[in-house]
Design an enzyme around this catalytic site. Structure first.
Site, PDB file in Angstrom:
ATOM      1  N   MET A 193      -4.999 -18.724  -0.446  1.00  0.00           N
ATOM      2  CA  MET A 193      -6.447 -18.710  -0.100  1.00  0.00           C
ATOM      3  C   MET A 193      -6.610 -17.101   0.103  1.00  0.00           C
ATOM      4  O   MET A 193      -7.732 -16.607   0.023  1.00  0.00           O
ATOM      5  CB  MET A 193      -6.691 -19.445   0.997  1.00  0.00           C
ATOM      6  CG  MET A 193      -8.203 -19.229   1.653  1.00  0.00           C
ATOM      7  SD  MET A 193      -9.489 -19.673   0.349  1.00  0.00           S
ATOM      8  CE  MET A 193      -9.165 -21.299  -0.067  1.00  0.00           C
ATOM      9  N   CYS A 194      -5.461 -16.452   0.870  1.00  0.00           N
ATOM     10  CA  CYS A 194      -5.814 -15.005   0.968  1.00  0.00           C
ATOM     11  C   CYS A 194      -5.811 -14.202   0.019  1.00  0.00           C
ATOM     12  O   CYS A 194      -6.777 -13.299  -0.078  1.00  0.00           O
ATOM     13  CB  CYS A 194      -4.577 -14.343   1.941  1.00  0.00           C
ATOM     14  SG  CYS A 194      -2.879 -14.590   1.151  1.00  0.00           S
ATOM     15  N   THR A 195      -5.328 -14.583  -1.180  1.00  0.00           N
ATOM     16  CA  THR A 195      -5.443 -13.591  -2.204  1.00  0.00           C
ATOM     17  C   THR A 195      -6.592 -14.152  -3.132  1.00  0.00           C
ATOM     18  O   THR A 195      -7.407 -13.140  -3.370  1.00  0.00           O
ATOM     19  CB  THR A 195      -4.452 -14.205  -3.436  1.00  0.00           C
ATOM     20  OG1 THR A 195      -2.947 -14.025  -2.977  1.00  0.00           O
ATOM     21  CG2 THR A 195      -4.513 -13.346  -4.753  1.00  0.00           C
TER      22      THR A 195
END
Length: 462
Positions: free
Chosen positions: A236-238
């Site tokens: 999700m961070c990417t």
């Protein structure tokens, strides 16, 4: 026939020649058969050979069984399913049912040859059935524009053989569980008459596999679950802060923008088969990609990411469908020894095939008929059990519902699929197993979308 004739004239001429042949050979009235029609099948069934089953006795009865009695279910009418349906219909199988929940998209037409441009938007199962019933004399293909979960055990019990051309692991696991649930045991001994053989085929690009499953006797889908690659998910961070691929942009719109903006109304879920939904995802993905100078977002890629479409090559589908149809023929007629029991195919570099016997797991959660042993500390939280059920390579459950019998009452510890019950049972996730009243040797009943059966686990404290 002159080379200069137009295609339509050629087609009409072929039809005239076929009509003349039937008139000369002598048609068989309303049966749709003509002399010599099944000669290619009779060569396998009315004479012996070096590869025939040792117990097989050539006769005309096997062909009559195919033509009049044998009932086959094909699950999936896509690239692999179209090939399967065609092969079965031309091999003498006349009682065929087909299940598919999808509609025809224009991108299907390059390889799913039972469909035409005029069929776009219509159910695949219905169009495939119409095509074969019209093209193959006396063939009776019955379509079902449904999910496989819409049918009960009585429906599946009517078939002699089931063959799958699916692109979903969850669907494979569900039908596997259904066929296992049909098995009857008398004093612990399996009743062979309750077995419905499952032939499963799958393709991805230039690779494919086919397998023969005799539920209760050979390795089932769950026995070899580790062979199926896990679904690719992006961190999700990417996706949110450092997108590098066009897929990252599409996933961002699908997972974050759609729920936030709800472009088609409150609570309207994303439908991968709705062109308007895909178009909205595509446009928003292009906008996000432009912000990060990412190229390559296309409508087809967007559709593939949203629907988790597996790359398809027509020739691979043809090979695997031929293997599956051959195995159906071998089992239906008992004329040849069936595949034992797993075949892999690869033509990325040259041509490679290999067969091996996938072995049953003694503790298979589906076919072993035994509760699964799991070990946790009494101080472990229910969330840890839930994580184990979803992350374990041998289980890979999607939304497990956990129940247990406590003080003589059946109690739901956690249920995700119903919002009201999920909210009520959510606090249990942070409680320890001891706080929930569970004891050493406790049986947990777990239901999941991957199987129609409830899976039993025996809890052992460490």
């Amino acid at each position: 026939m002159a080379d200069g004739e137009e295609p339509e004239k050629k087609r009409r001429r072929i039809e005239e020649l076929l009509a003349e042949k039937m008139a000369v050979d002598g048609g068989c009235g309303d049966t749709g058969d003509w002399e010599g029609r099944w000669n290619h099948v009779k060569k396998f069934l009315e004479r012996s050979g070096p590869f025939t089953h040792p117990d097989f006795e050539p006769s005309t009865e096997s062909l009559q069984f195919l033509l009049d009695t044998c009932k086959v279910l094909v699950i999936g009418a896509g690239g692999l399913g179209c090939e399967l349906l065609k092969n079965l219909a031309l091999s003498g199988f006349r009682q065929i049912h087909v299940i598919d929940m999808d509609t025809i998209d224009v991108s299907n037409l390059n390889r799913q040859f039972l469909f035409r441009p005029k069929d776009v938007g219509r159910p695949k199962a219905e169009v495939a059935a119409e095509f074969l019933n019209d093209r193959v004399p006396n063939c009776n293909v019955v379509p079902h524009f449904n999910k496989i979960q819409d049918f009960n055990d009585t429906f599946y019990r009517q078939f002699h053989i089931i063959v799958c051309g699916l692109d979903s692991i969850i669907a494979r696991r569900w039908i596997n569980g259904m066929l296992i649930s049909l098995l009857n045991y008398e004093d612990g001994v399996l009743d062979p008459s309750s077995i419905v053989p499952l032939i499963d085929g799958g393709t991805e690009g230039f690779k494919g596999n086919a397998r023969v499953i005799l539920p209760g006797m050979t390795a089932c889908i769950e026995c070899t679950l580790e062979l199926y690659p896990p679904q690719v998910n992006f961190p999700m961070c990417t996706i949110a802060s450092m997108p590098r691929l066009p897929e990252h942009c599409i996933e961002y719109v699908r997972m974050l923008q759609w729920p936030k903006e709800q472009p088609f109304g409150d609570g309207v879920p994303l439908d991968g088969d709705d062109p308007e939904h895909i178009q909205w995802i595509f446009q928003k993905s292009v906008e996000r990609a432009s912000q990060y100078n990412i190229r390559g977002v296309t409508y087809r890629l967007t559709q593939g990411v949203v629907k988790r479409i597996i790359p398809a090559v027509a020739s691979t589908n043809a090979v695997i469908a031929a293997v599956c149809a051959t195995e159906v023929f071998k089992i239906a007629t008992s004329a040849y020894i069936p595949l034992n029991n797993y075949l892999v195919f690869n033509d990325v570099d040259g041509l490679y095939t290999y067969t091996f016997e996938a072995e049953r797991k003694e503790n298979c959660p589906a076919c072993s008929q035994l509760p699964q042993n799991i070990q946790f500390s009494p101080s472990a939280k229910l969330q840890e059990v839930l994580d184990y059920l979803t992350n374990s390579a041998s289980l890979q459950m999607k939304s497990p519902a956990i129940t247990a019998t406590l003080e003589g009452k059946n109690r739901t510890l956690y249920l995700q699929s119903v919002t009201s019950i999920e909210e009520r049972t959510r606090p249990n996730l942070s409680k320890t197993l001891k706080e929930l009243g569970l004891v050493d040797g406790q049986e947990l009943a777990v239901a999941d979308v991957t199987t129609p059966q409830t899976v039993l686990f025996k809890l052992h404290f460490t």
